[in-house]
Design a protein around this motif. Structure first.
Motif, PDB file in Angstrom:
ATOM      1  N   ALA A 137      16.187  30.343 -40.492  1.00 36.95           N
ATOM      2  CA  ALA A 137      15.439  30.472 -39.238  1.00 36.95           C
ATOM      3  C   ALA A 137      15.110  31.924 -38.939  1.00 36.95           C
ATOM      4  O   ALA A 137      14.027  32.246 -38.432  1.00 36.95           O
ATOM      5  N   VAL A 142       9.300  24.423 -42.911  1.00 37.71           N
ATOM      6  CA  VAL A 142      10.609  23.867 -42.584  1.00 37.71           C
ATOM      7  C   VAL A 142      11.370  23.482 -43.843  1.00 37.71           C
ATOM      8  O   VAL A 142      10.776  23.058 -44.843  1.00 37.71           O
ATOM      9  N   TYR A 198      15.663  32.692 -32.904  1.00 38.74           N
ATOM     10  CA  TYR A 198      15.365  31.262 -32.978  1.00 38.74           C
ATOM     11  C   TYR A 198      16.128  30.519 -31.890  1.00 38.74           C
ATOM     12  O   TYR A 198      17.033  31.059 -31.243  1.00 38.74           O
ATOM     13  N   ASP A 237       5.445  20.699 -33.792  1.00 43.10           N
ATOM     14  CA  ASP A 237       5.888  22.085 -33.637  1.00 43.10           C
ATOM     15  C   ASP A 237       6.356  22.711 -34.944  1.00 43.10           C
ATOM     16  O   ASP A 237       6.791  23.860 -34.966  1.00 43.10           O
ATOM     17  N   ILE A 238       6.292  21.964 -36.028  1.00 44.69           N
ATOM     18  CA  ILE A 238       6.610  22.498 -37.358  1.00 44.69           C
ATOM     19  C   ILE A 238       5.554  22.003 -38.346  1.00 44.69           C
ATOM     20  O   ILE A 238       4.882  21.004 -38.096  1.00 44.69           O
ATOM     21  N   ARG A 251      18.199  26.773 -31.306  1.00 43.40           N
ATOM     22  CA  ARG A 251      18.735  25.586 -31.971  1.00 43.40           C
ATOM     23  C   ARG A 251      18.734  24.405 -31.007  1.00 43.40           C
ATOM     24  O   ARG A 251      19.223  24.516 -29.888  1.00 43.40           O
ATOM     25  N   LEU A 303      18.034  21.188 -35.101  1.00 38.61           N
ATOM     26  CA  LEU A 303      16.732  21.712 -35.476  1.00 38.61           C
ATOM     27  C   LEU A 303      16.647  23.161 -35.027  1.00 38.61           C
ATOM     28  O   LEU A 303      16.754  23.462 -33.834  1.00 38.61           O
ATOM     29  N   TYR A 304      16.468  24.058 -35.974  1.00 36.73           N
ATOM     30  CA  TYR A 304      16.345  25.486 -35.718  1.00 36.73           C
ATOM     31  C   TYR A 304      14.857  25.842 -35.726  1.00 36.73           C
ATOM     32  O   TYR A 304      14.181  25.678 -36.751  1.00 36.73           O
ATOM     33  N   LEU A 305      14.366  26.339 -34.588  1.00 34.66           N
ATOM     34  CA  LEU A 305      12.960  26.716 -34.475  1.00 34.66           C
ATOM     35  C   LEU A 305      12.831  28.212 -34.222  1.00 34.66           C
ATOM     36  O   LEU A 305      13.336  28.725 -33.219  1.00 34.66           O
ATOM     37  N   ALA A 314      11.733  27.148 -40.113  1.00 34.86           N
ATOM     38  CA  ALA A 314      12.476  26.166 -39.331  1.00 34.86           C
ATOM     39  C   ALA A 314      13.445  25.422 -40.248  1.00 34.86           C
ATOM     40  O   ALA A 314      13.200  25.292 -41.453  1.00 34.86           O
TER      41      ALA A 314
END
Length: 305
Positions: A59, A36, A7, A105-106, A9, A25-27, A64
């Motif tokens: 993540a 999320v 992921y 994106d989430i 951050r 925000l962790y993607l 997320a």
């Protein structure tokens, strides 16, 4: 060989009221629109106090994570500093939910909330107000201010009153707030002075943390009358209660009564104390249960449920 999802951050912020809340925000990498979970911390705590440890695991499971710091604390905005307003903190949760839903994106339709301690109480309140959520996690949650005050004892509870009076006078006279420690040694003047409270907070501190062990004293009466556990019966989606059987801050018996009232509540009980959840095997056991629960409810890509 680890199969954990890598992921990235990101340092982000979102608007709440007239100020901003700082957040991470962790993607998960390579995942289009993952589900999320929003993470909020406990009494006066900032996201640096081990929220990253939980967000990291979520993540890696393809979920997320948005870990934020309330207004008036840490590197978030808001004046005066160290002002703990339950109303404003709940508004911060609402703002976080709105911010997440507006991102492309989430997947804001697969959204959960996660709170620890005082934030666990907020998670219950927010879950009862947002029926569109898919899940909630309340970790060693503060559920009943009266029960916590009784556990502290009347003598200890009354110790805070002179500080409250000074802070109310400061507010009226537009002076800087009169502070009270969040955590102190047994017998000391503090909102929490159980034997594990002060060492528990200190153990959570990373180098260069923005956390300050004090808060405007005016909050004490509102803490005593805050009973978020009563909202559990209104939550219609799954909520996981992670309860410490040896909790010195949030009495487990009252928390369990509220948890059993949640129509789709799930309960996990642990021997570890209130502040022991963040490290070592207690943390590993806790986060495994939480990842399993969130994966089951949010269905991240590649999850085995």
């Amino acid at each position: 060989m680890s199969t954990a999802q890598p992921y990235t951050r990101h340092d982000v912020s979102f608007t709440s009221g007239k100020n901003t809340c700082a957040a991470w925000l962790y993607l998960p990498d390579g995942v289009a629109a993952p589900p999320v979970v929003i993470l909020g911390h406990g009494l006066g705590a900032t996201r640096e106090l081990r929220l990253d440890a939980f967000a990291d695991r979520f993540a890696k499971a393809g979920i997320a994570a948005l870990a934020f710091t309330y207004r008036h604390f840490g590197d978030s905005g808001g004046q005066p500093r160290q002002l703990l307003s339950i109303k404003r903190q709940l508004a911060d949760w609402d703002a976080a939910i709105t911010w997440v839903k507006n991102r492309r994106d989430i997947d804001g339709a697969r959204l959960a909330v996660w709170g620890s301690s005082f934030g666990g109480g907020h998670a219950i309140t927010i879950a009862s107000r947002h029926p569109e959520l898919k899940a909630a996690v309340a970790q060693c949650p503060f559920t009943d201010g009266l029960a916590s005050a009784l556990a502290l004892g009347p003598t200890e509870s009354l110790k805070v009153l002179p500080s409250v009076a000074r802070d109310v006078a400061s507010m009226i006279l537009r002076r800087p707030p009169a502070m009270i420690p969040l955590a102190g040694s047994p017998g000391a003047l503090a909102l929490m002075n159980a034997p594990d409270a002060l060492p528990g907070y200190e153990a959570l501190l990373p180098p260069h943390a923005t956390f300050r062990n004090e808060v405007a004293a005016r909050v004490a009466p509102s803490i005593a009358t805050y009973r978020p556990g009563r909202a559990a019966k209104k939550i219609r989606f799954p909520i996981l209660f992670c309860v410490s059987d040896t909790d010195s801050v949030t009495p487990p018996a009252q928390t369990l009564r509220y948890a059993h009232a949640a129509p789709r509540g799930e309960i996990k009980r642990y021997d570890a104390g209130h502040f022991a959840f963040y490290f070592g095997e207690p943390f590993e056991a806790l986060v495994r249960d939480q990842v399993e629960f969130l994966a089951r409810q949010l269905q991240p890509a590649g999850a085995v449920v």
